[in-house]
Design a protein around this motif. Structure first.
Motif, short mmCIF file in Angstrom:
data_model
loop_
_atom_site.label_atom_id
_atom_site.label_comp_id
_atom_site.label_asym_id
_atom_site.label_seq_id
_atom_site.Cartn_x
_atom_site.Cartn_y
_atom_site.Cartn_z
N GLU A 32 14.63 23.73 -4.18
CA GLU A 32 13.38 23.01 -4.39
C GLU A 32 13.35 21.69 -3.64
OE1 GLU A 32 13.81 26.17 -7.07
OE2 GLU A 32 15.19 24.47 -6.81
N ILE A 33 14.46 20.95 -3.66
CA ILE A 33 14.52 19.67 -2.95
C ILE A 33 14.36 19.88 -1.45
CG2 ILE A 33 16.04 17.74 -2.34
CD1 ILE A 33 17.18 17.99 -5.22
N LEU A 34 15.02 20.87 -0.91
CA LEU A 34 14.89 21.16 0.52
C LEU A 34 13.46 21.56 0.87
CD1 LEU A 34 18.22 23.07 1.22
CD2 LEU A 34 17.60 20.77 2.02
N ALA A 35 12.82 22.30 -0.01
CA ALA A 35 11.43 22.71 0.24
C ALA A 35 10.52 21.49 0.34
CB ALA A 35 10.95 23.65 -0.86
N VAL A 36 10.73 20.51 -0.55
CA VAL A 36 9.89 19.31 -0.55
C VAL A 36 10.19 18.43 0.66
CG1 VAL A 36 9.35 17.18 -1.79
CG2 VAL A 36 9.63 19.32 -3.06
N THR A 37 11.46 18.21 0.96
CA THR A 37 11.79 17.34 2.09
C THR A 37 11.32 17.94 3.41
OG1 THR A 37 14.03 18.28 2.21
CG2 THR A 37 13.75 16.27 0.91
N ARG A 38 11.43 19.25 3.56
CA ARG A 38 10.98 19.89 4.80
C ARG A 38 9.46 19.87 4.91
NH1 ARG A 38 15.21 24.92 4.07
NH2 ARG A 38 17.03 23.88 5.02
N ALA A 39 8.77 20.10 3.81
CA ALA A 39 7.31 20.10 3.82
C ALA A 39 6.76 18.73 4.19
CB ALA A 39 6.76 20.54 2.47
N ASN A 40 7.51 17.68 3.84
CA ASN A 40 7.07 16.32 4.13
C ASN A 40 7.74 15.71 5.36
OD1 ASN A 40 5.32 15.21 1.68
ND2 ASN A 40 6.88 16.55 0.82
N CYS A 41 8.50 16.53 6.07
CA CYS A 41 9.18 16.09 7.29
C CYS A 41 10.06 14.86 7.04
CB CYS A 41 8.17 15.78 8.40
SG CYS A 41 7.17 17.21 8.86
N PHE A 42 10.75 14.87 5.91
CA PHE A 42 11.65 13.76 5.57
C PHE A 42 13.02 14.00 6.21
CE2 PHE A 42 9.26 12.80 1.35
CZ PHE A 42 8.37 11.99 2.03
N GLU A 43 13.07 13.84 7.51
CA GLU A 43 14.32 14.09 8.22
C GLU A 43 15.34 12.97 8.00
OE1 GLU A 43 13.40 14.80 12.29
OE2 GLU A 43 12.25 16.64 11.87
N HIS A 44 14.89 11.88 7.42
CA HIS A 44 15.80 10.76 7.14
C HIS A 44 16.48 10.89 5.78
CE1 HIS A 44 12.02 9.85 5.25
NE2 HIS A 44 12.53 8.81 4.61
#
Length: 215
Positions: A32-44
């Motif tokens: 779930e965390i990876l899904a959210v970070t990828r959807a928001n382009c949180f590469e940092h």
């Protein structure tokens, strides 16, 4: 010891001025965390997970978090989001988070995150006979519920563990018909009524967005 830019680069971190963020999470929340970070382009944002099976031994969670945070600090992370709830630690995890200066999601457990902690807690007395499963726990039902409780070897223990429950509530983070069928089978095996709730990522998504954007 302060890390210079070369040290940071070698450790996979950004040079000064572009510090990376870390989410330290229960392995049950990794997907779930990876899904959210990828959807928001949180590469940092980086993610590090502790084994989800620690939930079977909650007294081990806080020491494991302390050790992992020490390693993360030495690697240069200054902001860390602890993606855990209390998770049966009796308040010790929240105390550790405060001592270590970690940002942490409030709530008794991840079931509350997904439905919205405030509403979930308010309904707690009405739903004390509900047994909850998330996407992760549906996938891992045998490994995290059925086998650790010995129900694969001693099905007669079903009433001992689940006799006071009336229904199984499947909190669906995704819309996956196969997971729904599997959740229905879990309810049948436990002898419980079945209810499906489409929760999405709830408060977990909100917390990650705020963490990632610095709000």
């Amino acid at each position: 010891m302060k890390l210079d830019d070369a040290d940071l680069t070698e450790r996979g971190l950004e040079p000064s001025g572009h510090a990376r963020l870390l989410i330290l999470a229960c392995g049950a929340l990794a997907h779930e965390i990876l899904a959210v970070t990828r959807a928001n382009c949180f590469e940092h944002i980086d993610l590090q997970c502790l084994p989800a099976i620690l939930h079977n031994h909650p007294e081990r969670i806080t020491p494991a978090v302390r050790d992992t945070v020490a390693e993360a600090r030495s690697a240069g992370y200054t902001r860390i989001l602890l993606a855990y709830a209390d998770c049966g630690t009796g308040g010790h995890l929240q105390q550790a988070a405060a001592e270590l200066g970690l940002e942490m999601l409030p709530g008794p457990h991840c079931y509350a995150f997904f439905e919205g902690t405030e509403g979930f807690v308010a309904r707690a007395e009405e739903e004390f006979t509900a047994f909850y499963l998330t996407d992760f726990l549906v996938r891992q039902f045998d490994a995290f519920v059925w086998e650790p409780l010995g129900l694969d070897r001693h099905p007669e223990l079903r009433d001992t563990y689940f006799g006071h429950y009336e229904k199984l509530v499947y909190q669906a983070q995704t819309d996956d018909p196969l997971l729904t069928l599997k959740a229905q089978d879990c309810a049948k095996r436990l002898g419980l009524a079945f209810e499906r709730r489409q929760t999405g990522y709830g408060d977990l998504e909100k917390a990650i967005k705020e963490f990632g954007t610095g709000i």
